[in-house]
Write a protein that holds these residues in place. Structure first.
Motif, PDB file in Angstrom:
ATOM      1  N   THR A  53      48.749   9.895  44.584  1.00  0.00           N
ATOM      2  CA  THR A  53      50.061   9.428  45.405  1.00  0.00           C
ATOM      3  C   THR A  53      50.725   8.754  44.630  1.00  0.00           C
ATOM      4  OG1 THR A  53      48.372   9.387  47.039  1.00  0.00           O
ATOM      5  CG2 THR A  53      50.534   8.165  47.461  1.00  0.00           C
ATOM      6  N   GLY A  83      54.037   3.797  47.173  1.00  0.00           N
ATOM      7  CA  GLY A  83      52.781   4.665  47.040  1.00  0.00           C
ATOM      8  C   GLY A  83      51.756   3.960  47.820  1.00  0.00           C
ATOM      9  N   PHE A  86      52.031   4.715  51.540  1.00  0.00           N
ATOM     10  CA  PHE A  86      51.762   6.124  51.739  1.00  0.00           C
ATOM     11  C   PHE A  86      50.242   6.262  51.889  1.00  0.00           C
ATOM     12  CE2 PHE A  86      56.277   7.419  51.236  1.00  0.00           C
ATOM     13  CZ  PHE A  86      56.207   8.296  51.745  1.00  0.00           C
ATOM     14  N   PHE A  87      49.727   5.388  51.075  1.00  0.00           N
ATOM     15  CA  PHE A  87      48.206   5.385  50.925  1.00  0.00           C
ATOM     16  C   PHE A  87      47.521   4.732  52.026  1.00  0.00           C
ATOM     17  CE2 PHE A  87      44.103   3.557  49.331  1.00  0.00           C
ATOM     18  CZ  PHE A  87      43.421   4.743  49.192  1.00  0.00           C
TER      19      PHE A  87
END
Length: 282
Positions: A53, A83, A86-87
Motif C-alpha cells: 500500500t 498510506g 488507505f490501510f
C-alpha cells in the motif's frame, strides 16, 4: 551487507519478511496475549498489505508535480501518512476478524469511533516510522557500492552525434542530476525504474534515487540523447551497440555488456530511432 546494489523488489520483500518475524516475536500491545501461530498470521497479513500500500501510494503521488519537488524525507512521510489512511479499513477488519477488537460492546456508530481513534493512535506512528526506516538506507545510500568503470566505449558512427564527453553546466540547477552527479557523475548509461525508485547507472557507478522514470527522463539535459525502450528503462544512445533477439525477446546490447529489454509496444519506435542514428541491427 551491501544494500543499494540489490534489487529494490527483493529488498522490500526481505524487509517485509523481517518485519513479520520482528513484530511476531516482539509481541506488541496490539497482539498481546495472542498465541504465536495467530500472531504470525496477523502480522503476515498486515505487513503483506501495508508495505505494498505504501509503495503504490508513493508511485501514484510521484505523478503529481508538486510532490516531485519535495524533499525525499517529506515524500516518504507524506506517502506513509496517506498510506496509513488507505490501510486503516484493512487494519480494522483484520482486528475484527481475529478478535483483537471487541465491537459487541458498542451500541451505536458514535461509540465505535473510540476503536477507530485507538487504531489510528496505535497504527499511524508505528507504520510511518517503519516506512521511513525501511526507506532510509536507500535514500542515504548506505553501503553504496560502485560498479567498475567501462574501459572501452564504442561511440555511435554518426556525424550528428552530440559531444557527450562534456559535463553538464546546469547540473546545479537540475534537481535530478544534482542528486547523484557528485557521487557518480552525469555520464548516464541507462536508467531503470524499481518500484518508487530509479537506479541510475553511469560510467562511474550506480545509485538509487527516490524518483519516477517519467519525470527523470523529462529532466534530462536536452543534449543527452536516448530512448525509453520499456516502461522501466531509458538508455543513452551513446552506449547502444546493437539490437538483437535474445530468448524470444528483443534487447539492446550496451557497450558495458548490459542487455536492456525492449517492449513489443516500443519495438518499432526503438528500431526507427536506431536506424536514424546508424546503429547496427541484427
Amino acid at each position: 551487507m551491501i544494500i543499494n546494489n540489490r534489487s529494490t523488489q527483493k529488498y522490500f520483500f526481505w524487509v517485509s519478511v523481517f518485519l513479520i518475524l520482528l513484530f511476531t516475536l516482539l509481541n506488541p500491545a496490539g497482539t498481546l496475549g495472542v498465541d504465536f501461530g495467530l500472531r504470525l498470521l496477523i502480522w503476515t497479513v498486515q505487513i503483506s498489505i501495508l508495505v505494498p500500500t505504501f509503495i503504490i501510494i508513493h508511485i501514484k503521488l510521484q505523478k503529481i508535480q508538486i510532490f516531485d519537488h519535495l524533499n525525499d524525507w517529506y515524500k516518504i512521510l507524506l506517502s506513509g501518512l496517506i498510506g496509513c489512511f488507505f490501510f486503516l479499513p484493512f487494519g480494522l477488519a483484520i482486528d475484527y476478524v481475529t478478535g483483537l477488537d471487541d465491537w459487541s460492546k458498542f451500541r451505536n456508530l458514535s461509540e465505535s469511533y473510540t476503536i477507530v481513534i485507538n487504531e489510528i493512535g496505535s497504527l499511524f506512528p508505528t507504520a510511518i516510522l517503519t516506512w521511513v526506516a525501511i526507506n532510509a538506507p536507500r535514500i542515504l545510500n548506505f553501503n553504496f557500492s560502485k560498479i567498475p568503470a567501462v574501459e572501452q566505449v564504442k561511440l555511435i558512427p554518426s556525424e550528428q552525434t552530440p559531444n557527450y564527453g562534456k559535463q553538464f553546466d546546469s547540473v546545479s540547477k537540475n534537481e535530478f542530476l544534482a542528486k547523484f552527479s557528485d557521487k557518480i557523475g552525469t555520464d548516464i548509461i541507462y536508467l531503470m525504474s524499481e518500484l518508487h525508485y530509479i537506479r541510475v547507472v553511469t560510467l562511474k557507478g550506480e545509485i538509487l534515487i527516490l524518483h519516477n522514470l517519467k519525470d527523470a527522463i523529462s529532466e534530462l539535459p536536452v543534449d543527452l540523447i536516448g530512448i525509453q525502450t520499456h516502461r522501466s528503462f531509458w538508455v543513452n544512445l551513446k552506449y547502444i551497440e546493437k539490437i538483437i533477439k535474445k530468448k524470444l525477446q528483443n534487447v539492446l546490447m550496451l557497450s558495458n555488456g548490459k542487455s536492456i529489454p525492449v517492449s513489443r509496444r516500443r519495438l518499432s519506435l526503438v528500431k526507427n530511432f536506431l536506424r536514424k542514428n546508424l546503429i547496427f541491427m541484427k
